[in-house]
Write an enzyme that holds these catalytic residues in place. Structure first.
Site, PDB file in Angstrom:
ATOM      1  N   MET A 134     -16.868 -41.712  60.903  1.00  0.00           N
ATOM      2  CA  MET A 134     -15.521 -41.142  60.874  1.00  0.00           C
ATOM      3  C   MET A 134     -14.514 -42.219  61.258  1.00  0.00           C
ATOM      4  SD  MET A 134     -16.076 -37.384  62.655  1.00  0.00           S
ATOM      5  CE  MET A 134     -17.249 -37.986  63.903  1.00  0.00           C
TER       6      MET A 134
ATOM      7  N   GLU B  73     -16.003 -46.832  58.987  1.00  0.00           N
ATOM      8  CA  GLU B  73     -16.033 -47.779  57.879  1.00  0.00           C
ATOM      9  C   GLU B  73     -15.210 -49.019  58.220  1.00  0.00           C
ATOM     10  OE1 GLU B  73     -14.982 -47.916  53.084  1.00  0.00           O
ATOM     11  OE2 GLU B  73     -13.840 -46.627  54.445  1.00  0.00           O
TER      12      GLU B  73
ATOM     13  N   GLN C  64     -21.243 -49.344  59.100  1.00  0.00           N
ATOM     14  CA  GLN C  64     -20.860 -48.900  57.765  1.00  0.00           C
ATOM     15  C   GLN C  64     -19.755 -49.783  57.206  1.00  0.00           C
ATOM     16  OE1 GLN C  64     -18.580 -45.427  56.373  1.00  0.00           O
ATOM     17  NE2 GLN C  64     -20.500 -44.718  55.471  1.00  0.00           N
TER      18      GLN C  64
ATOM     19  N   CYS D 156     -16.430 -42.119  50.289  1.00  0.00           N
ATOM     20  CA  CYS D 156     -15.072 -41.851  50.754  1.00  0.00           C
ATOM     21  C   CYS D 156     -14.127 -41.679  49.561  1.00  0.00           C
ATOM     22  CB  CYS D 156     -14.573 -42.986  51.643  1.00  0.00           C
ATOM     23  SG  CYS D 156     -12.885 -42.735  52.244  1.00  0.00           S
TER      24      CYS D 156
ATOM     25  N   ALA E 231     -20.330 -34.505  61.362  1.00  0.00           N
ATOM     26  CA  ALA E 231     -19.080 -35.253  61.524  1.00  0.00           C
ATOM     27  C   ALA E 231     -18.091 -34.443  62.339  1.00  0.00           C
ATOM     28  CB  ALA E 231     -18.507 -35.629  60.164  1.00  0.00           C
ATOM     29  N   ARG E 232     -17.433 -33.457  61.709  1.00  0.00           N
ATOM     30  CA  ARG E 232     -16.349 -32.740  62.387  1.00  0.00           C
ATOM     31  C   ARG E 232     -16.802 -32.041  63.663  1.00  0.00           C
ATOM     32  NH1 ARG E 232     -14.113 -28.820  58.128  1.00  0.00           N
ATOM     33  NH2 ARG E 232     -16.250 -29.012  57.328  1.00  0.00           N
TER      34      ARG E 232
END
Length: 385
Positions: free
Chosen positions: A65, A89, A134, A163, A287-288
């Site tokens: 994230m 990233e 990443q 993405c 993730a969230r």
């Protein structure tokens, strides 16, 4: 018992209310994820892996994230029970300009951008065998150059191929690679061919616009020799509010021999097992839900988010996290659990430094102690050199 004041809020069963002091006490910890001293990674998180133990099977993983997965958040996720963590990233163009610096003051390894002094990526020994770096890239040569710079400090290199944001796709990166399988495979093949065998190479994609195109792409990247394939069970146009398509994954998983990491709508600890059972995936990502409360990784159940955000802030202080990203994570927690426009949210929004955040959450003493210890380590390091 210690008591820390947090201005402008009272903790109740329903959360924070305005007009009253927040009182934080030791007994708010239930003995699971830590205590005010925040025990170290090896005491309560996952033990370091030995070479060859990164199998990508049965793992519960922190998904990448942007603006969230800094070292502070990754270590907290590991402390909470995550088996592996991904960095945010990092774009290859920027990263290949960085210089690797051993930061004795923070006890970290930093990759620093020349000129600005910005730490583009920070890591440490505690996460070495459980962190994936990443990368955003659209070029095999640049990808290899970036990977060679960091590969001795991480367990894996992951290429972002999912993405959908313009900042990524406009450069041919992220989900733009889903329409360029030759380029995607060239990047992965180049990394696998040139990096040490002990470094895993993976990629993370989304569902393509048809089942057969998803399967064709998955088979193509599998042929490059990667260790695992992450699949977000949404298509590029899909918003996070749309239900993830778990049902699209079994046909892909059953056609591949490599481990698949399923991602999408993992909101509680039992969802890790549910998505594996529903899809046949070897591992699962969150993730969230992890952003809102990283104790989602605890099989014993989640801890109160007020406790968790304070534990996160302690990690931010310890690892000298950029206050903007520290504030961003706390802001996202508040937005999800409460209201960012009033009370605590309003006050956090006013904070402009990590020191102010620390003071607001009653961590000024810990902040000052950390600064003193950091200065001593820096002085000692300078003397040794």
């Amino acid at each position: 018992m210690t008591t820390d004041s947090l201005a402008d809020g009272t903790l109740t069963d329903g959360g924070l209310q305005a007009d009253g002091p927040f009182v934080f006490t030791d007994d708010m910890y239930d003995g699971g994820v830590g205590a005010p001293g925040l025990p170290g990674y090896n005491e309560m998180g996952k033990s370091p892996l030995r070479e060859g133990e990164l199998t990508y099977r049965g793992m519960n993983i922190l998904a990448p994230m942007v603006r969230v997965n800094t070292l502070a958040f990754r270590l907290l996720a590991l402390d909470c029970g995550a088996d592996m963590v991904y960095s945010e990233e990092v774009i290859d163009h920027r990263f290949i300009q960085c210089k690797r610096v051993v930061n004795t003051a923070v006890n970290s390894v930093d990759f620093v951008e020349p000129g600005t002094g910005i730490v583009v990526f920070r890591t440490c020994a505690a996460e070495r065998t459980r962190v994936a770096f990443q990368m955003g890239t659209a070029d095999a040569v640049r990808a290899l150059k970036a990977a060679e710079l960091v590969c001795n400090d991480v367990a894996a290199i992951d290429i972002n191929m999912g993405c959908p944001k313009p900042f990524s796709t406009s450069g041919g990166m992220g989900s733009a690679l889903l329409s360029r399988p030759e380029t995607a495979c060239d990047i992965l093949s180049t990394l696998r061919r040139n990096l040490p065998a002990s470094i895993a190479v993976t990629c993370k994609i989304r569902l393509l616009d048809s089942p057969h195109r998803t399967l064709d792409f998955a088979r193509a990247v599998e042929s490059t020799g990667i260790s695992a394939l992450g699949i977000h069970t949404r298509k590029v146009p899909h918003r996070p509010s749309m239900k993830a398509q778990w049902e699209a994954l079994p046909a892909v998983v059953s056609s591949l021999s490599l481990p698949v990491i399923a991602n999408g709508d993992v909101f509680c600890h039992s969802d890790f097992d549910s998505i594996r059972a529903a899809t046949g995936a070897a591992s699962a990502m969150s993730a969230r839900a992890a952003l809102w409360n990283p104790t989602v990784f605890r099989p014993e159940g989640q801890q109160d988010w007020h406790v968790v955000k304070r534990l996160f802030l302690r990690q931010c202080i310890q690892w000298d996290n950029d206050y903007k990203w520290s504030k961003h994570v706390i802001r996202e927690m508040i937005i999800h659990h409460a209201n960012y426009e009033i009370g605590e949210g309003r006050d956090v929004n006013r904070c402009q430094t990590l020191a102010q955040l620390s003071d607001y959450y009653g961590l000024s003493e810990f902040y000052q102690q950390t600064l003193r210890a950091r200065a001593e380590r820096a002085q000692q390091g300078a003397a040794e050199h």
